[in-house]
Enzyme design. Structure first.
Site, PDB file in Angstrom:
ATOM      1  N   GLU A   1      39.122  38.376  45.765  1.00  0.00           N
ATOM      2  CA  GLU A   1      38.646  37.074  45.070  1.00  0.00           C
ATOM      3  C   GLU A   1      39.595  36.516  44.388  1.00  0.00           C
ATOM      4  O   GLU A   1      39.564  35.278  44.154  1.00  0.00           O
ATOM      5  CB  GLU A   1      37.525  37.668  44.192  1.00  0.00           C
ATOM      6  CG  GLU A   1      36.396  38.543  44.767  1.00  0.00           C
ATOM      7  CD  GLU A   1      35.073  38.807  43.968  1.00  0.00           C
ATOM      8  OE1 GLU A   1      34.922  37.980  42.769  1.00  0.00           O
ATOM      9  OE2 GLU A   1      34.302  39.621  44.141  1.00  0.00           O
ATOM     10  N   GLU A   2      40.710  37.251  43.705  1.00  0.00           N
ATOM     11  CA  GLU A   2      41.544  36.557  43.015  1.00  0.00           C
ATOM     12  C   GLU A   2      42.387  35.773  43.885  1.00  0.00           C
ATOM     13  O   GLU A   2      42.871  34.471  43.619  1.00  0.00           O
ATOM     14  CB  GLU A   2      42.665  37.609  42.542  1.00  0.00           C
ATOM     15  CG  GLU A   2      43.703  37.045  41.734  1.00  0.00           C
ATOM     16  CD  GLU A   2      44.724  38.206  41.065  1.00  0.00           C
ATOM     17  OE1 GLU A   2      45.785  37.669  40.516  1.00  0.00           O
ATOM     18  OE2 GLU A   2      44.372  39.119  41.273  1.00  0.00           O
ATOM     19  N   ARG A   3      42.843  35.884  45.122  1.00  0.00           N
ATOM     20  CA  ARG A   3      43.566  35.246  46.205  1.00  0.00           C
ATOM     21  C   ARG A   3      42.695  33.946  46.627  1.00  0.00           C
ATOM     22  O   ARG A   3      43.436  33.038  46.625  1.00  0.00           O
ATOM     23  CB  ARG A   3      43.795  36.103  47.434  1.00  0.00           C
ATOM     24  CG  ARG A   3      44.686  37.288  46.946  1.00  0.00           C
ATOM     25  CD  ARG A   3      45.019  38.298  47.889  1.00  0.00           C
ATOM     26  NE  ARG A   3      45.646  39.478  47.884  1.00  0.00           N
ATOM     27  CZ  ARG A   3      45.581  40.691  48.066  1.00  0.00           C
ATOM     28  NH1 ARG A   3      44.740  40.800  48.887  1.00  0.00           N
ATOM     29  NH2 ARG A   3      46.382  41.610  47.464  1.00  0.00           N
TER      30      ARG A   3
END
Length: 513
Positions: free
Chosen positions: A296-298
């Site tokens: 999700e961060e990427r």
């Protein structure tokens, strides 16, 4: 979102801007001069605004209205102060995050029981893309560190008590949160962290240190990854909610190349005591929870970068069209406009790939492959565009120099380019694999990790699958029903890389990941 002609940080107050205007002598563009000589009207107009039409067709009207709400907050509360915050190397995170919380923007995709809106990820993507219009990535990083890398595991796996204590006030914007994973000796190699949380009665005693922590100086609580037991490095870690006012925590500021507006800290934990009930989900599952969170961060980093990439192209077109050298504009050189055309093509492809990833998230599909492909374009675009600005690009008076500094982190944070390439090669099944019976896990390094358990024994579904049964029922993750397997499958394989609907043996080829 970006004000027109804001190539310069302070356009009309910049001595370099005035110098540029004088160097041009307010002369008409070469095309206009040719038209005047031939007594023709210059019917062709040139646009300096680069934009994509994909967003218009991708987002619906409600999602566009949500973006308008974000835009108003950015315009009124952030843009007037960007330069001051960049110079101060911090922004008023509590004030700004509360503004977004008051507008119900911090919990777009989170459960309504804890103050969220309960919308699907596409609404959240619309918010993130508009947030990327902030012309300083450090501010955007502080906001997204609060929601994108700190809250997901708590929202999915935390107890009702933990959610009430930490998630609800974070969604409301009443507190600022941060994530503590990286350590001086463990960046991409998450399994190598040394911070420990030793159980003493009903409490945990935490010792260790964390570094490169966004929001670390001002955060009210931290989602901390620590070793809570001995044994396998992939099964002995837990995520823990730790109030940052706990006795024994100290913080030191880290000065950075870019992302200047965000506060970044090194944190030290010395005999910090917190209740053991502050562990998120199952003890020992922290490593797997964090691997899921990384995807999700990427995807978030890709979404918030799109507007900045558009602006980099727009600013470069405008500047090179104005700037004259050897009797014509810089833009009239084929090497320049060809390169800009290549970059525009790649940005459009990145946007399409990112939007596809968003749709996959909404459908509960595995985004490991697509989310791993977005990192390098920011630094390549920034480098080319800065080059076309020449000496002006090497000053602090232009957006492109800040984008050059800020964009460099996209090839490091959330997984270095080299890690992403390793993951992609595994996904494409073009990297060498080792056939060996044991526990299969596709970890952050992008490599296959094996734990020998009983290489020659047959494991049944009944023995292996119940351990993860509670994880497989999360409809929000879009996890398919479990197939039969006679090898232990890690949580990361099951959730982020999908289940493999077949049986394996030590001679069977590896399935695609």
């Amino acid at each position: 979102m970006f004000a027109k002609n804001q190539i310069f940080a302070n356009p009309r107050n910049s001595s370099l801007w005035k110098l540029l205007q004088l160097s041009q002598g307010n002369k008409p563009h070469q095309h206009q001069r040719r038209c005047a000589v031939n007594n023709l009207s210059p019917v062709r107009t040139f646009s300096t605004e680069y934009s994509s039409s994909l967003a218009d067709s991708f987002y619906n009207e409600e999602q566009k209205k949500l973006q308008t709400t974000v835009s108003k907050i950015v315009e009124t509360e952030i843009l007037p102060h960007v330069e001051k915050w960049e110079n101060a190397e911090e922004f008023p995170s509590h004030f700004i995050i509360k503004k977004f919380g008051n507008a119900s923007l911090l919990g777009i995709r989170f459960d309504t029981d804890y103050g969220g809106l309960g919308f699907d990820y596409k609404y959240h993507a619309a918010y993130l893309e508009e947030l990327g219009s902030i012309p300083a990535a450090g501010i955007c990083a502080g906001i997204t560190a609060h929601t994108e890398i700190t809250l997901p595991a708590l929202a999915r796996f935390g107890s009702a008590e933990l959610k009430s204590e930490f998630l609800s006030p974070s969604i409301a914007g009443d507190v600022v949160a941060c994530l503590g994973v990286s350590e001086p000796q463990a960046g991409s190699d998450v399994a190598n962290i040394k911070t420990s949380a030793v159980r003493t009665g009903d409490d945990l005693i935490i010792n260790g240190q964390k570094t490169w922590i966004t929001n670390g100086l001002k955060a009210d609580w931290i989602c901390l990854l620590a070793n809570t037991s001995q044994g396998s490095a992939h099964k002995n870690k837990s995520l823990i909610c730790v109030p940052m006012n706990s006795k024994g925590i100290s913080r030191t500021k880290i000065h950075k190349l870019g992302w200047n507006s965000s506060d970044t800290a090194q944190l030290f934990f010395e005999d910090v005591r917190v209740p053991a009930k502050n562990i998120i989900g199952d003890e020992g599952s922290g490593f797997m929870y964090q691997m899921l969170q990384f995807q999700e961060e990427r995807l978030c980093m890709a979404l918030v970068t799109l507007r900045a990439l558009d602006k980099a192209i727009s600013d470069t077109i405008e500047y090179t069209r104005q700037r004259q050298a050897f009797g014509r504009s810089i833009l009239d050189n084929q090497v320049v406009h060809f390169r800009l055309a290549e970059l525009a093509t790649e940005i459009e492809a990145l946007r399409a790939l990112t939007y596809r990833s968003v749709e996959m998230m909404v459908n509960g599909e595995n985004v490991t492959r697509t989310a791993s492909m977005a990192g390098r374009l920011s630094r390549l675009t920034a480098d080319s565009c800065l080059q076309f600005f020449g000496g002006m690009g090497y000053t602090r008076d232009v957006f492109i120099s800040r984008f050059f500094r800020d964009g460099r982190l996209t090839s490091i944070g959330g997984g270095a380019d080299e890690i992403m390439l390793e993951i992609i090669t595994r996904v494409l099944n073009i990297a060498e694999r080792t056939n060996k019976c044991g526990t299969v896990a596709f970890y952050e390094t992008g490599s296959i990790f094996w734990e020998d358990e009983s290489p020659n024994s047959e494991r049944t579904d009944a023995e292996e699958i119940p351990r993860f049964a509670h994880l497989l029922t999360f409809s929000s993750l879009g996890v398919p029903s479990c197939g039969r397997a006679n090898l232990t499958v890690s949580f990361h394989d099951l959730v982020t890389l999908s289940l493999w609907q077949r049986r394996y043996s030590d001679t069977a080829p590896f399935p695609p990941i």
